[in-house]
Write a protein that holds these residues in place. Structure first.
Motif, PDB file in Angstrom:
ATOM      1  N   HIS A 200       0.853  -1.195   0.000  1.00 55.82           N
ATOM      2  CA  HIS A 200       0.000   0.000   0.000  1.00 55.82           C
ATOM      3  C   HIS A 200       0.885   1.240   0.000  1.00 55.82           C
ATOM      4  O   HIS A 200       1.606   1.480   0.973  1.00 55.82           O
ATOM      5  CB  HIS A 200      -0.891   0.039   1.240  1.00 55.82           C
ATOM      6  CG  HIS A 200      -1.787  -1.161   1.368  1.00 55.82           C
ATOM      7  ND1 HIS A 200      -2.740  -1.469   0.449  1.00 55.82           N
ATOM      8  CD2 HIS A 200      -1.845  -2.135   2.302  1.00 55.82           C
ATOM      9  CE1 HIS A 200      -3.377  -2.574   0.812  1.00 55.82           C
ATOM     10  NE2 HIS A 200      -2.846  -3.003   1.929  1.00 55.82           N
ATOM     11  N   ASP A 201       0.832   2.005  -1.052  1.00 56.21           N
ATOM     12  CA  ASP A 201       1.540   3.282  -1.096  1.00 56.21           C
ATOM     13  C   ASP A 201       0.569   4.372  -0.640  1.00 56.21           C
ATOM     14  O   ASP A 201      -0.516   4.524  -1.223  1.00 56.21           O
ATOM     15  CB  ASP A 201       2.010   3.593  -2.525  1.00 56.21           C
ATOM     16  CG  ASP A 201       3.211   2.750  -2.927  1.00 56.21           C
ATOM     17  OD1 ASP A 201       3.717   1.972  -2.085  1.00 56.21           O
ATOM     18  OD2 ASP A 201       3.645   2.864  -4.088  1.00 56.21           O
ATOM     19  N   ILE A 202       0.962   5.102   0.393  1.00 59.19           N
ATOM     20  CA  ILE A 202       0.075   6.146   0.916  1.00 59.19           C
ATOM     21  C   ILE A 202       0.470   7.460   0.261  1.00 59.19           C
ATOM     22  O   ILE A 202       1.411   8.121   0.684  1.00 59.19           O
ATOM     23  CB  ILE A 202       0.140   6.209   2.455  1.00 59.19           C
ATOM     24  CG1 ILE A 202      -0.160   4.817   3.033  1.00 59.19           C
ATOM     25  CG2 ILE A 202      -0.846   7.258   2.968  1.00 59.19           C
ATOM     26  CD1 ILE A 202      -0.140   4.752   4.539  1.00 59.19           C
ATOM     27  N   ASP A 203      -0.235   7.802  -0.800  1.00 59.77           N
ATOM     28  CA  ASP A 203       0.109   8.991  -1.585  1.00 59.77           C
ATOM     29  C   ASP A 203      -0.591  10.247  -1.078  1.00 59.77           C
ATOM     30  O   ASP A 203      -0.075  11.344  -1.239  1.00 59.77           O
ATOM     31  CB  ASP A 203      -0.295   8.792  -3.048  1.00 59.77           C
ATOM     32  CG  ASP A 203       0.694   7.922  -3.795  1.00 59.77           C
ATOM     33  OD1 ASP A 203       1.715   7.536  -3.200  1.00 59.77           O
ATOM     34  OD2 ASP A 203       0.449   7.641  -4.983  1.00 59.77           O
ATOM     35  N   MET A 204      -1.791  10.087  -0.533  1.00 58.59           N
ATOM     36  CA  MET A 204      -2.581  11.276  -0.202  1.00 58.59           C
ATOM     37  C   MET A 204      -3.071  11.319   1.235  1.00 58.59           C
ATOM     38  O   MET A 204      -2.948  12.338   1.894  1.00 58.59           O
ATOM     39  CB  MET A 204      -3.773  11.382  -1.143  1.00 58.59           C
ATOM     40  CG  MET A 204      -3.340  11.672  -2.568  1.00 58.59           C
ATOM     41  SD  MET A 204      -4.536  11.040  -3.720  1.00 58.59           S
ATOM     42  CE  MET A 204      -3.650  11.168  -5.260  1.00 58.59           C
TER      43      MET A 204
ATOM     44  N   LEU B 173       9.281   3.031   3.872  1.00 58.34           N
ATOM     45  CA  LEU B 173       9.422   4.396   3.358  1.00 58.34           C
ATOM     46  C   LEU B 173       8.924   4.487   1.921  1.00 58.34           C
ATOM     47  O   LEU B 173       9.344   3.724   1.056  1.00 58.34           O
ATOM     48  CB  LEU B 173      10.904   4.815   3.394  1.00 58.34           C
ATOM     49  CG  LEU B 173      11.193   6.190   2.797  1.00 58.34           C
ATOM     50  CD1 LEU B 173      10.658   7.304   3.695  1.00 58.34           C
ATOM     51  CD2 LEU B 173      12.703   6.381   2.563  1.00 58.34           C
ATOM     52  N   HIS B 174       8.022   5.440   1.686  1.00 61.29           N
ATOM     53  CA  HIS B 174       7.631   5.781   0.308  1.00 61.29           C
ATOM     54  C   HIS B 174       8.516   6.966  -0.062  1.00 61.29           C
ATOM     55  O   HIS B 174       8.418   8.031   0.564  1.00 61.29           O
ATOM     56  CB  HIS B 174       6.143   6.145   0.286  1.00 61.29           C
ATOM     57  CG  HIS B 174       5.528   6.056  -1.074  1.00 61.29           C
ATOM     58  ND1 HIS B 174       6.007   5.225  -2.047  1.00 61.29           N
ATOM     59  CD2 HIS B 174       4.461   6.697  -1.615  1.00 61.29           C
ATOM     60  CE1 HIS B 174       5.269   5.365  -3.136  1.00 61.29           C
ATOM     61  NE2 HIS B 174       4.325   6.249  -2.906  1.00 61.29           N
ATOM     62  N   PHE B 175       9.372   6.767  -1.033  1.00 62.59           N
ATOM     63  CA  PHE B 175      10.457   7.722  -1.270  1.00 62.59           C
ATOM     64  C   PHE B 175      10.218   8.490  -2.567  1.00 62.59           C
ATOM     65  O   PHE B 175      10.102   7.885  -3.641  1.00 62.59           O
ATOM     66  CB  PHE B 175      11.778   6.946  -1.339  1.00 62.59           C
ATOM     67  CG  PHE B 175      12.978   7.820  -1.537  1.00 62.59           C
ATOM     68  CD1 PHE B 175      13.441   8.627  -0.507  1.00 62.59           C
ATOM     69  CD2 PHE B 175      13.649   7.843  -2.752  1.00 62.59           C
ATOM     70  CE1 PHE B 175      14.558   9.435  -0.683  1.00 62.59           C
ATOM     71  CE2 PHE B 175      14.764   8.649  -2.936  1.00 62.59           C
ATOM     72  CZ  PHE B 175      15.219   9.444  -1.899  1.00 62.59           C
TER      73      PHE B 175
END
Ligand SMILES: [Zn+2]
Length: 254
Positions: A44-48, A101-103
């Motif tokens: 799950h990438d938490i973009d917003m 970490l979403h980098f």
């Protein structure tokens, strides 16, 4: 059967995972994945919205599975180090999930040595906030050059290494749709082999399916309420005029 009215809702997410269960898939993390087995990596990438991750994480805990959540440290849209942010990150850990970490590499020079040192710096910051080791990194909107980085970064695996991205199945939701094909129709799933599934929690967070613009407007409204409440808590004239829990700006007259 694939695209139903409940797709891209919380119930739709639960149903999707149940379909993988019916196929005898095991949900595994990046380190335990065997490419030849029916292994599903849930990323799950938490973009917003950090808040949008929680209902998804709770469904997963209810189903007895663990996923990997990746958080941005330098987004304009949320602050993982704020009191609410830290609470949500800790809760994700308490529910048994991995936090990575979403980098956003676009903020830095593209050289590999720079990326390594900035990934290290951001991971250490996140580790301090979490009180736990950060083992996995996921690029936010990776460039074609970053997709070709085959080695771990700063000693941590990254989600686009070939063993997780090319050698096994890969499927992503984007803009609230399966624009690159439905995961259950992916050749890797049809042959019961490993797949990495990227889910952005924000698109699945409501009880009823909405279009992407409505989903993002809903997110903005919730965010605005938090900004207004924080302004009231920190500024007397604002609180005196608007109250402790101000209404949305949309409803206010000038
Ligand atoms: Zn992203």
């Amino acid at each position: 059967m694939i695209e139903t009215t409940e797709s891209f809702t919380l119930q739709g997410y639960r149903s999707l995972i149940m379909e993988f269960f019916k196929l005898n898939y095991s949900i595994v993390n990046f380190s335990d994945m065997d490419p030849l087995r029916a292994h599903l990596i849930l990323r799950h990438d938490i973009d917003m919205s950090l808040e949008a991750a929680l209902p998804i994480a709770e469904i997963e805990q209810d189903l007895g599975i663990k996923a990997s959540y990746f958080v941005l440290l330098r987004s304009e849209l949320y602050n993982p180090l704020s009191p609410i942010g830290i609470k949500i990150l800790k809760k994700l850990g308490d529910l048994g999930h991995e936090v990575g970490l979403h980098f956003d590499a676009s903020l830095y020079s593209p050289s590999i040595s720079c990326l390594n040192s900035e990934v290290k710096r951001e991971c250490e910051l996140l580790e301090m906030a979490l009180g736990e080791e950060v083992k996995t990194v996921s690029f936010h909107r990776p460039s074609s050059k970053q997709l070709k980085i085959t080695e771990p970064l700063a000693g941590r695996i990254h989600t686009y290494q070939p063993e997780f991205f090319i050698d096994i199945g890969y499927c992503s939701d984007s803009r609230g749709g399966w624009y690159h094909g439905h995961p259950l129709e992916h050749p890797s799933v049809i042959s019961l082999k490993a797949i990495q599934l990227l889910i952005h929690p924000i698109w699945w967070n409501l009880k009823k399916k909405l279009g992407p613009v409505e989903v993002l407007d809903d997110f903005r409204e919730k965010r605005d309420k938090l900004v207004a409440k924080t302004l009231s808590a920190n500024c007397d004239p604002y609180r005196n005029e608007r109250g402790a829990n101000p209404e949305s700006l949309k409803g206010q007259t000038k």
